[in-house]
Design an enzyme around this catalytic site. Structure first.
Site, mmCIF file in Angstrom:
data_model
loop_
_atom_site.group_PDB
_atom_site.id
_atom_site.type_symbol
_atom_site.label_atom_id
_atom_site.label_comp_id
_atom_site.label_asym_id
_atom_site.label_seq_id
_atom_site.Cartn_x
_atom_site.Cartn_y
_atom_site.Cartn_z
ATOM 1 N N SER A 120 -7.277 -5.223 -20.372
ATOM 2 C CA SER A 120 -7.518 -4.735 -19.126
ATOM 3 C C SER A 120 -8.467 -3.571 -19.240
ATOM 4 C CB SER A 120 -6.010 -4.158 -18.602
ATOM 5 O OG SER A 120 -6.059 -3.853 -17.422
ATOM 6 N N ASP A 174 -3.520 -13.299 -11.729
ATOM 7 C CA ASP A 174 -3.363 -11.683 -12.235
ATOM 8 C C ASP A 174 -3.401 -11.014 -10.678
ATOM 9 O OD1 ASP A 174 -4.063 -9.181 -12.791
ATOM 10 O OD2 ASP A 174 -5.029 -9.650 -14.630
ATOM 11 N N HIS A 205 -0.957 -10.651 -15.138
ATOM 12 C CA HIS A 205 -1.611 -9.612 -15.817
ATOM 13 C C HIS A 205 -0.862 -9.680 -17.241
ATOM 14 C CE1 HIS A 205 -4.790 -6.576 -16.064
ATOM 15 N NE2 HIS A 205 -3.893 -5.657 -16.545
#
Length: 224
Positions: A120, A174, A205
């Protein structure tokens, strides 16, 4: 630029390390977040590898109402535009990652035996730093992420890492970083000529076991 050395969690191999993976966590997490992933790898497939998990600095995050948390940069907008991230924070974190690379060099690990990895927000910093790093790295592992400050990459990219192996992976569902937004980053890198290996998975995610197996295969290749 001098950067204070970030605190880190480290996992050392059974014999002295000849390779290093510097792995950056996501927003609001810390260096312990991906520590358990190492237990999922068959380490016999890798050379003696040190895993370095730094803790991001504490900073206020605009999209979270200014709440202070571990973050590699401020996120200024919920909108997935090119100006979502705070450029000064990105540059500051990149300098801190460069300091960690230099520390690995000082411990006997050449740049060509170092992988920069991240999830991320951490993956964004891994991409930003690696593609501008002046010496060839072993590879870049960028999970559930995107290219930050994308409009500056073509001008700032380091020739030494124009052929660095890139592994990008994203969840098809996600809800944090939309799949299409990450895919655009992958397309940008491919268009610029980087050797991109792209994976997608039926997840949100997160990481999934199939992805961990693919990461292990890739690490075994680039760290060989």
């Amino acid at each position: 630029m001098n950067a204070a050395l970030l605190p880190v969690v480290e996992i050392e191999p059974a014999v002295p390390a000849t390779r290093s993976v510097i792995w950056l966590h996501g927003l609001g997490a810390d260096g312990h977040d991906f520590e358990p992933v190492v237990d999922e790898f068959d380490l016999d497939r890798l050379p003696p590898t040190r895993f370095v998990f730094p803790h991001a600095p504490m900073r206020a995050v605009t999209i979270n109402g200014g709440y202070v948390m571990r973050a590699w940069y401020d996120i200024l907008s919920m909108d997935f535009s090119e100006r979502r991230e705070d450029p000064a924070g990105v540059l500051e974190s990149a300098a801190q990652v460069e300091a960690l690379i230099a520390r690995e060099n000082a411990r006997g690990i050449a740049d060509g035996h170092i992988v920069l990895a991240g999830f991320s927000q951490g993956g964004a910093i891994a991409l930003h730093t690696a593609l501008r790093h002046p010496r060839r790295l072993a590879g870049v592992l960028a999970l559930s992420t995107y290219v930050p400050l994308a409009d500056t990459l073509a001008a700032e990219a380091a020739p030494a890492n124009r052929d660095v192996p890139l592994f990008m992976a994203h969840g098809l569902g996600d809800p944090v970083i939309p799949y299409a937004f990450s895919r655009r980053s992958g397309d940008l890198l491919a268009d610029l000529g980087y050797p991109l290996e792209w994976h997608d998975y039926p997840m949100d995610h997160a990481l999934c076991l199939e992805e961990v197996r693919h990461i292990e295969d890739w690490l075994a290749r680039v760290l060989a």
